[in-house]
Design a protein around this motif. Structure first.
Motif, PDB file in Angstrom:
ATOM      1  N   UNK A   1       0.735  -1.332   0.036  1.00 51.60           N
ATOM      2  CA  UNK A   1      -0.150   0.239   0.016  1.00 51.60           C
ATOM      3  C   UNK A   1       1.065   1.381  -0.245  1.00 51.60           C
ATOM      4  N   UNK A   2       1.772   1.197   0.564  1.00 56.40           N
ATOM      5  CA  UNK A   2       2.827   2.750   0.457  1.00 56.40           C
ATOM      6  C   UNK A   2       4.024   2.188  -0.249  1.00 56.40           C
ATOM      7  N   UNK A   3       4.569   3.419  -0.608  1.00 56.08           N
ATOM      8  CA  UNK A   3       5.437   3.781  -1.607  1.00 56.08           C
ATOM      9  C   UNK A   3       6.842   2.819  -0.952  1.00 56.08           C
ATOM     10  N   UNK A   4       7.663   2.157  -2.265  1.00 52.99           N
ATOM     11  CA  UNK A   4       8.682   1.151  -0.956  1.00 52.99           C
ATOM     12  C   UNK A   4      10.066   1.488  -0.717  1.00 52.99           C
TER      13      UNK A   4
ATOM     14  N   UNK B   1     -10.633  -1.762   3.375  1.00 57.27           N
ATOM     15  CA  UNK B   1      -9.297  -2.415   3.695  1.00 57.27           C
ATOM     16  C   UNK B   1      -9.101  -3.766   2.291  1.00 57.27           C
ATOM     17  N   UNK B   2     -10.844  -4.256   2.521  1.00 55.94           N
ATOM     18  CA  UNK B   2      -9.715  -5.860   1.498  1.00 55.94           C
ATOM     19  C   UNK B   2      -9.215  -4.872   0.013  1.00 55.94           C
ATOM     20  N   UNK B   3     -10.460  -4.103  -0.206  1.00 56.69           N
ATOM     21  CA  UNK B   3     -10.094  -4.042  -1.955  1.00 56.69           C
ATOM     22  C   UNK B   3      -9.571  -2.636  -1.773  1.00 56.69           C
ATOM     23  N   UNK B   4      -8.232  -2.012  -1.394  1.00 56.27           N
ATOM     24  CA  UNK B   4      -7.406  -1.483  -1.253  1.00 56.27           C
ATOM     25  C   UNK B   4      -7.167  -1.516  -2.043  1.00 56.27           C
ATOM     26  N   UNK B   5      -6.637  -0.801  -3.509  1.00 54.55           N
ATOM     27  CA  UNK B   5      -5.897  -1.114  -3.742  1.00 54.55           C
ATOM     28  C   UNK B   5      -4.054  -1.089  -4.077  1.00 54.55           C
ATOM     29  N   UNK B   6      -3.115  -1.375  -4.711  1.00 60.86           N
ATOM     30  CA  UNK B   6      -2.069  -1.436  -3.564  1.00 60.86           C
ATOM     31  C   UNK B   6      -1.263  -0.214  -4.593  1.00 60.86           C
TER      32      UNK B   6
END
Length: 433
Positions: free
Chosen positions: A49-52, A108-113
């Motif tokens: 979910x967060x940038x690397x 939360x289940x469908x939160x995109x990457x």
């Protein structure tokens, strides 16, 4: 005509009352299942979910920062949903909170990457967490008053105790499912889709809870009078303007209990790892055994309070956590028996608070402002003192002062003990007017 006999459960609770208990607690199970699933699964979804980042801890810290934001939505939920429950009824408010729960879990289940949606991914995650925080605070305000108001005479302590029974069930379900998925799925699958499964399950359970709650009976006659125009609607902060002493009393009652709860049920295994090098897997085993023990204690202590009163249990809790944290945590060693003994001893006394906190809070306020009056001060105190307990313990450790944390707990426990002894009147036999 003879009155038909009521069917009773093994605890002596009529089946109709049992349905009320189920309606109240199903939401609490889902609520805390979702709440803890987030913390258990953050290590998996944070990098999605967060940038690397070159530092692998940065995404995890970002996930837990959003977790903390949810804590500070709880007082707002306690205020707004509590006021809604006072105006429109407990059942309507509990229907609203369980819809919020399901919506937050599904989001939360469908939160995109981050790779797929960029900055939208953490925004969606934050929104889901804000919804969860709002629903947690609102659920406490509505469901605990509903629980206590559903109780027959002389059983309010028992009914109150089920609030922490359901909380513990939700926590155990979340940890158990997270551990199961981590065992049966390889890390790549957990990272890509496995972490979403518990949130989908949470959304489905919310639908089941919604169906159960639709069959519950309303407990607030005042809300019905308000809807029929026979009584004036309570103002948003009426509980504070009319009963400021009682609102302050709830803060004093809660401050020691919330620090002790989050320390003994959540932070203690981490504290043992930080300070005596305790094995992580073994500390989780101790934590699970302790939670099961803690859950069984709740109705027993709730029933005891219905016999002897609320104040004796609260005073026993306050004195124990004033005197015991320093020697107990000072005696902690790198052995299974040591941590288990310390955790179980603490939970016996902690149960004297958790089993009756809903009853005490509800018994302080009249029906007209009971949900908002009990919900907002409690949730605010939990956010300030309970949610920060692990942070303060870790900060003291990082600064070489880990030995101060037990003293911090004892100082707050002393404050609450003085409230129990000198400011709190017995509420066991007080009518719920």
């Amino acid at each position: 005509m003879a009155t038909p006999s009521l069917e009773h459960s093994p605890l002596g609770i009529p089946r109709s009352r049992g349905r009320q208990l189920l309606a109240a607690n199903v939401g609490n199970v889902v609520e805390w299942y979702d709440w803890y699933a987030y913390s258990f699964l953050a290590v998996y979804f944070s990098e999605q979910v967060f940038p690397k980042n070159d530092n692998p801890l940065v995404p995890v810290l970002s996930a837990f920062a959003i977790f903390a934001v949810g804590f500070f939505m709880r007082p707002l939920g306690g205020l707004l949903v509590g006021s809604f429950a006072d105006r429109f009824g407990r059942k309507a408010a509990m229907t609203f909170t369980i819809v919020l729960m399901g919506g937050g879990s599904l989001l939360l289940a469908v939160t995109p990457t981050y790779a797929a949606a960029g900055v939208l991914a953490p925004i969606v995650l934050t929104l889901a967490r804000l919804i969860q925080g709002l629903s947690v605070g609102g659920e406490f305000a509505a469901a605990t008053t509903f629980l206590v108001e559903s109780a027959p005479p002389g059983r309010r302590g028992l009914f109150s105790s089920f609030q922490y029974v359901s909380t513990t069930i939700g926590q155990l379900l979340a940890s158990g499912l997270a551990a199961l998925l981590a065992t049966v799925l390889v890390k790549e699958d957990m990272d890509s889709y496995g972490w979403r499964i518990p949130f989908v399950i949470g959304a489905v359970i919310s639908l089941v809870g919604l169906w159960i709650r639709k069959g519950a009976d309303e407990t607030s006659a005042v809300a019905q009078e308000i809807q029929e125009g026979r009584s004036e609607r309570p103002k948003l902060f009426e509980f504070l303007t009319r009963y400021p002493t009682k609102a302050a009393l709830i803060v004093g009652i809660t401050v020691a209990g919330t620090v002790a709860y989050y320390t003994w049920t959540t932070f203690l295994p981490t504290y043992a790892q930080q300070n005596v090098g305790f094995d992580k897997a073994m500390s989780l085993q101790v934590g699970t055994i302790s939670l099961l023990f803690f859950m069984v204690l709740q109705p027993l202590l709730g029933m005891l309070s219905d016999k002897v009163g609320r104040r004796p249990l609260l005073i026993a809790f306050g004195l124990a956590f004033t005197l015991l944290p320093v020697p107990l945590l000072g005696a902690l060693s790198n052995s299974f028996a040591s941590l288990l003994t310390i955790q179980l001893v603490g939970m016996v006394f902690l149960g004297c608070f958790t089993s009756i906190s809903a009853a005490v809070n509800s018994e302080l306020f009249p029906t007209r402002v009971r949900a908002s009056g009990a919900g907002f001060p409690y949730s605010l105190t939990v956010a300030i003192f309970g949610g920060t307990a692990p942070l303060i313990g870790t900060w003291l450790k990082d600064n070489g002062n880990s030995g101060l944390f037990p003293w911090y707990m004892s100082a707050l426990a002393l404050v609450s003990t003085l409230v129990y002894v000198f400011a709190l009147k017995e509420t066991k036999d007080q009518p719920l007017s």
